[in-house]
Design a protein around this motif. Structure first.
Motif, PDB file in Angstrom:
ATOM      1  N   HIS A 165     113.232  -2.632  72.031  1.00  0.00           N
ATOM      2  CA  HIS A 165     112.166  -2.235  71.114  1.00  0.00           C
ATOM      3  C   HIS A 165     112.178  -0.725  70.962  1.00  0.00           C
ATOM      4  CE1 HIS A 165     110.769  -6.285  71.250  1.00  0.00           C
ATOM      5  NE2 HIS A 165     110.649  -6.233  72.570  1.00  0.00           N
ATOM      6  N   THR A 166     112.530  -0.270  69.787  1.00  0.00           N
ATOM      7  CA  THR A 166     112.633   1.173  69.556  1.00  0.00           C
ATOM      8  C   THR A 166     111.244   1.761  69.295  1.00  0.00           C
ATOM      9  OG1 THR A 166     112.849   0.872  67.186  1.00  0.00           O
ATOM     10  CG2 THR A 166     114.880   0.843  68.473  1.00  0.00           C
ATOM     11  N   PHE A 167     111.225   3.077  69.149  1.00  0.00           N
ATOM     12  CA  PHE A 167     109.946   3.712  68.814  1.00  0.00           C
ATOM     13  C   PHE A 167     109.455   3.230  67.459  1.00  0.00           C
ATOM     14  CE2 PHE A 167     107.212   6.920  66.979  1.00  0.00           C
ATOM     15  CZ  PHE A 167     106.315   7.153  68.013  1.00  0.00           C
ATOM     16  N   LYS A 168     110.405   3.041  66.554  1.00  0.00           N
ATOM     17  CA  LYS A 168     110.023   2.567  65.217  1.00  0.00           C
ATOM     18  C   LYS A 168     109.346   1.190  65.312  1.00  0.00           C
ATOM     19  CE  LYS A 168     113.515   5.150  62.653  1.00  0.00           C
ATOM     20  NZ  LYS A 168     112.622   6.249  62.294  1.00  0.00           N
ATOM     21  N   LYS A 227     102.033  -1.047  66.212  1.00  0.00           N
ATOM     22  CA  LYS A 227     100.786  -0.303  66.372  1.00  0.00           C
ATOM     23  C   LYS A 227      99.994  -0.284  65.055  1.00  0.00           C
ATOM     24  CE  LYS A 227      99.710   4.568  67.131  1.00  0.00           C
ATOM     25  NZ  LYS A 227      98.577   4.810  67.984  1.00  0.00           N
ATOM     26  N   ASP A 259     114.146   7.577  69.772  1.00  0.00           N
ATOM     27  CA  ASP A 259     113.771   6.325  69.111  1.00  0.00           C
ATOM     28  C   ASP A 259     114.595   5.167  69.670  1.00  0.00           C
ATOM     29  OD1 ASP A 259     112.829   4.515  66.977  1.00  0.00           O
ATOM     30  OD2 ASP A 259     114.899   4.705  66.234  1.00  0.00           O
ATOM     31  N   ALA A 260     115.898   5.376  69.784  1.00  0.00           N
ATOM     32  CA  ALA A 260     116.782   4.258  70.120  1.00  0.00           C
ATOM     33  C   ALA A 260     116.920   4.006  71.619  1.00  0.00           C
ATOM     34  CB  ALA A 260     118.163   4.507  69.505  1.00  0.00           C
ATOM     35  N   ALA A 267     117.384   0.664  73.564  1.00  0.00           N
ATOM     36  CA  ALA A 267     116.188  -0.125  73.854  1.00  0.00           C
ATOM     37  C   ALA A 267     116.101  -1.329  72.917  1.00  0.00           C
ATOM     38  CB  ALA A 267     114.951   0.750  73.676  1.00  0.00           C
ATOM     39  N   TYR A 301     107.723   0.062  67.888  1.00  0.00           N
ATOM     40  CA  TYR A 301     106.411   0.308  68.481  1.00  0.00           C
ATOM     41  C   TYR A 301     105.417   0.735  67.396  1.00  0.00           C
ATOM     42  CZ  TYR A 301     102.876   3.489  70.445  1.00  0.00           C
ATOM     43  OH  TYR A 301     101.711   4.165  70.715  1.00  0.00           O
ATOM     44  N   TRP A 302     105.885   1.640  66.545  1.00  0.00           N
ATOM     45  CA  TRP A 302     104.988   2.185  65.529  1.00  0.00           C
ATOM     46  C   TRP A 302     104.538   1.105  64.546  1.00  0.00           C
ATOM     47  CZ3 TRP A 302     102.511   6.564  65.866  1.00  0.00           C
ATOM     48  CH2 TRP A 302     101.775   6.996  64.760  1.00  0.00           C
ATOM     49  N   ARG A 303     105.496   0.250  64.191  1.00  0.00           N
ATOM     50  CA  ARG A 303     105.151  -0.840  63.260  1.00  0.00           C
ATOM     51  C   ARG A 303     104.107  -1.764  63.867  1.00  0.00           C
ATOM     52  NH1 ARG A 303     110.593  -2.660  60.058  1.00  0.00           N
ATOM     53  NH2 ARG A 303     110.581  -0.801  58.774  1.00  0.00           N
ATOM     54  N   ARG A 342     118.553   1.575  61.191  1.00  0.00           N
ATOM     55  CA  ARG A 342     117.879   0.550  62.006  1.00  0.00           C
ATOM     56  C   ARG A 342     118.847  -0.568  62.360  1.00  0.00           C
ATOM     57  NH1 ARG A 342     113.424   0.648  58.256  1.00  0.00           N
ATOM     58  NH2 ARG A 342     112.095   2.308  59.003  1.00  0.00           N
TER      59      ARG A 342
END
Ligand code: SF4
Lengths: 465, 238
Positions: free
Chosen positions: A454-457, A463, B12-13, A452, A459-461, A415
């Motif tokens: 804001h990563t997918f991780k 959410k 993801d990134a 990005a 986003y998930w947090r 991260r």
């Protein structure tokens, strides 16, 4: 990096930019695809035919001892002289010796990749014998003093115009763009050579154990002339060419023609089982079969890649390979080019020097899909890569992958890495596309994807909370 | 159905929207999704480069992370092939072989999951655009994705699919190949861009964001009017 790898890269760099080359190859193969699909459709079920062929080859390759012995004993019973050559050198020495004994001054040679593999023509020429290639494509590249560009279409990289220029320069003929006239020029020259030759050399497409015959396929009839007119015929055959029964050819001949040349069946299929027998009116007085190992038994011992010995040298994997299509056949610097060459060459000539070929692939798998005998080509490239890294890997690359493991196995590091990367990319423009750019290998020709914020991780947090 | 998401590192990134779209589509279909937040990468870069020990070190963690998952749905044909086909090869003859096989059996690529497993082709998406579809090689040849994405696209309202010539030809990405042999990779990408441009489509759609990253990066550099979009993003449009 080995010198051959360096040369490979430099040539690839030049040819991938050569748009004329790209178009030429694309056009030539475009016609092949259409024809191949048409001929494939004539099979009741192409996929099942592939499966059957793979099974027959599996049986043959896994029982080579039995089938080769059967093949040889049948041949010998009809007066054929069989020589088992462990290396290319031994094969060349033997053939040079036969030529000497029979006072041979000129040789006509039908296309044989095994001949290319062991540099047979060069060895014979060194001993003072003239060797003339009789396959039109091979003849053309021989006049150009270059190796074949493709295992089935040796002169595929040339236009009619270039061939005409070559004939004018080398044979003194009038320029013409007409393919028929060009063929006639070669034919007139070659006919004289056939009549004068003391020895004919061929390969074999298949070696039938049951009947002790070699099966020879050509489209120009040059195989037949090369093997039956001269007094002596020598066939150089890889030990993996053996097939158990004559019936097997009912599958393999159309399959080879379809996959290799988009034909239902090749124009001339010749079976040769010995020299001229008593009471026969033609054929050579002497017939020699040279059975070539040259690294093949090493491959046989490798359970993982043994199926590479199934290869019938049809060239289908080259024709669909996007790497081959962009860099062309000469760039490889090998006898066998394209996917099968990249798999095979490290086994035949050494992994250390030739490993780059296994890395020079996107692993797209088009080769494996096209291969009529179902060789798992692209997975073998992966295995070659693994083997190459096991025997030697550059320290810096090892370090990178150690770092990769640390980063990926510690999500917090990962991260942090992504966030630092996001920050760092703000300054990327300072060096982007220049030699100072750590991503130069990518950015020299492509834009880098932005990381990005804001990563997918992230986003998930969000959410979840 | 309880679905564990598999979001590859670069999605993801760099392309979180692709992962978000997949999650949204699955949720819209009434499924419960979960995501192991500690997941990073499947190990493919190391595997493809010949560093199998290193790849295994990463993959072992992945196996453990998804051990209790019922079903795993991933949004990349290539990484999907890694988790199914190549994990089996990677763990062959090791104590984790059985687990790798069990893991592979639970893994689905997104479009395959929708069409083959769920039997759904219409996800209620609407996207008025002309698109052409690029078959990512790993998805196509390792996982057999050919009809599935097309069946889904056919049901997107307003969408017109125009097939390009040689849609099955590799775009030239190939992971580390793209940086080890950039000249070959770039040439292959150019051929792909040319085929796509000939269709006059607004977007190139694919199941593989890595191919799209390569195609878009090249098109942008060469100022070719091409836009790319992952299939999941198309399916999430309403
Ligand atoms: S590997 Fe398969 S496709 Fe390639 S030349 Fe050999 S038989 Fe033909």
């Amino acid at each position: 990096m080995s010198t051959v790898a360096q040369t490979f890269k430099e040539t690839a760099r030049r040819l991938t930019r050569d748009l004329r080359h790209r178009e030429l190859i694309q056009n030539a193969l475009g016609k092949y695809y259409v024809g191949r699909d048409e001929k494939k459709a004539r099979f009741q079920n192409w996929q099942e035919a592939r499966q059957a062929a793979a099974e027959i080859k599996w049986d043959a390759v896994n029982h080579l001892d039995k089938y080769l012995e059967e093949f040889v004993s049948k041949l010998e019973a009809r007066g054929t002289k069989v020589f088992w050559a462990s290396t290319g050198q031994q094969a060349c020495d033997y053939i040079v010796e036969v030529a000497k004994k029979r006072n041979v001054r000129s040789i006509v040679k039908s296309k044989a990749m095994t001949g290319e593999e062991i540099h047979l023509a060069q060895a014979l020429e060194k001993s003072g014998v003239e060797v003339v290639e009789t396959d039109l494509g091979e003849y053309i590249v021989q006049l150009r003093e270059e190796p074949p560009y493709h295992i089935v279409f040796p002169a595929m990289h040339l236009t009619r115009h270039e061939i005409s220029d070559l004939f004018t320069k080398k044979l003194g003929t009038a320029p013409t763009d007409n393919p028929e006239e060009l063929t006639m020029i070669a034919r007139r020259t070659l006919r004289k050579k056939y009549c004068a030759a003391d020895m004919g050399i061929s390969g074999a497409n298949f070696a039938v154990a049951e009947t002790g015959m070699i099966s020879l396929t050509t489209n120009e009839g040059n195989g037949r002339l090369s093997t039956s007119l001269p007094k002596v015929h020598v066939a150089v055959i890889g030990i993996e060419k053996v097939l158990p029964t004559l019936d097997d050819l009912a599958l393999f001949l159309p399959m080879l023609a379809t996959a290799g040349a988009a034909q239902a069946v090749s124009c001339y299929n010749t079976f040769i089982g010995g020299p001229r027998q008593d009471g026969e009116s033609d054929g050579p007085e002497e017939f020699h079969v040279v059975l070539l190992d040259n690294g093949r038994t090493r491959l046989l011992a490798d359970a993982e890649q043994r199926d590479t010995l199934h290869c019938i040298r049809c060239g289908a994997c080259l024709n669909v390979c996007p790497i081959y299509k962009n860099i062309g056949g000469h760039t490889y610097g090998t006898t066998y080019m394209g996917p099968i060459g990249s798999v095979l060459t490290p086994h035949l000539r050494g992994l250390k020097e030739w490993k780059h070929l296994s890395f020079a692939s996107s692993l797209c798998g088009a080769c494996t899909e096209a291969c009529p005998v179902k060789i798992d080509l692209h997975h073998h490239l992966l295995q070659n890569r693994r083997n190459a890294i096991r025997c030697a890997s550059p320290w810096w690359e090892k370090l990178i992958f150690k770092g990769f493991v640390t980063l990926m196995n510690h999500p917090a590091f990962y991260r942090l890495g992504v966030k630092l990367g996001w920050f760092g990319q703000k300054f990327h423009w300072l060096v982007k596309g220049t030699r100072l750019d750590p991503m130069y290998a990518w950015t020299q020709s492509r834009e880098a994807p932005p990381l990005a914020l804001h990563t997918f991780k992230d986003y998930w947090r969000r959410k979840k909370s | 159905m309880k679905i564990s998401l598999f979001i590859p590192c670069f999605i993801d990134a760099c392309y979180p929207q692709v992962g978000i779209s997949m999650a949204q589509v699955l949720e819209r279909l009434g499924h419960q999704v979960e995501y192991p937040e500690d997941f990073t990468c499947c190990g493919q870069p190391a595997f493809n480069s010949g560093y199998w020990d290193e790849a295994r070190a990463v993959a072992e963690k992945v196996l453990a992370m998804y051990r209790s998952a019922e079903i795993i749905v991933g949004v990349s044909g290539s990484c999907g092939a890694m988790m199914t086909t190549f994990y089996k090869e990677l763990f062959h003859g090791t104590p984790l072989e059985a687990e790798a096989n069990a893991h592979a059996a639970k893994c689905w690529e997104f479009s395959d999951f929708l069409v083959t497993k769920l039997g759904v082709t219409d996800v209620g998406a609407k996207f008025p655009a002309k698109v052409t579809f690029h078959d990512g090689c790993h998805g196509l040849r390792e996982l057999g994705l050919k009809k599935q994405p097309r069946a889904l696209l056919a049901k997107v309202k307003g969408l017109e699919l125009i097939e390009m010539g040689a849609a099955e030809s590799c775009c030239g990405f190939g992971g580390t190949f793209a940086v080890k042999f950039p000249m070959i990779s770039t040439a292959m990408g150019e051929v792909k861009c040319d085929s796509a441009l000939k269709t006059n489509a607004d977007y190139i759609v694919s199941c593989d964001a890595s191919c799209l990253m390569h195609i878009q990066g090249l098109a942008d550099r060469q100022k070719k009017p091409l836009r790319t979009m992952h299939l999941a993003e198309v399916l999430a449009k309403q």
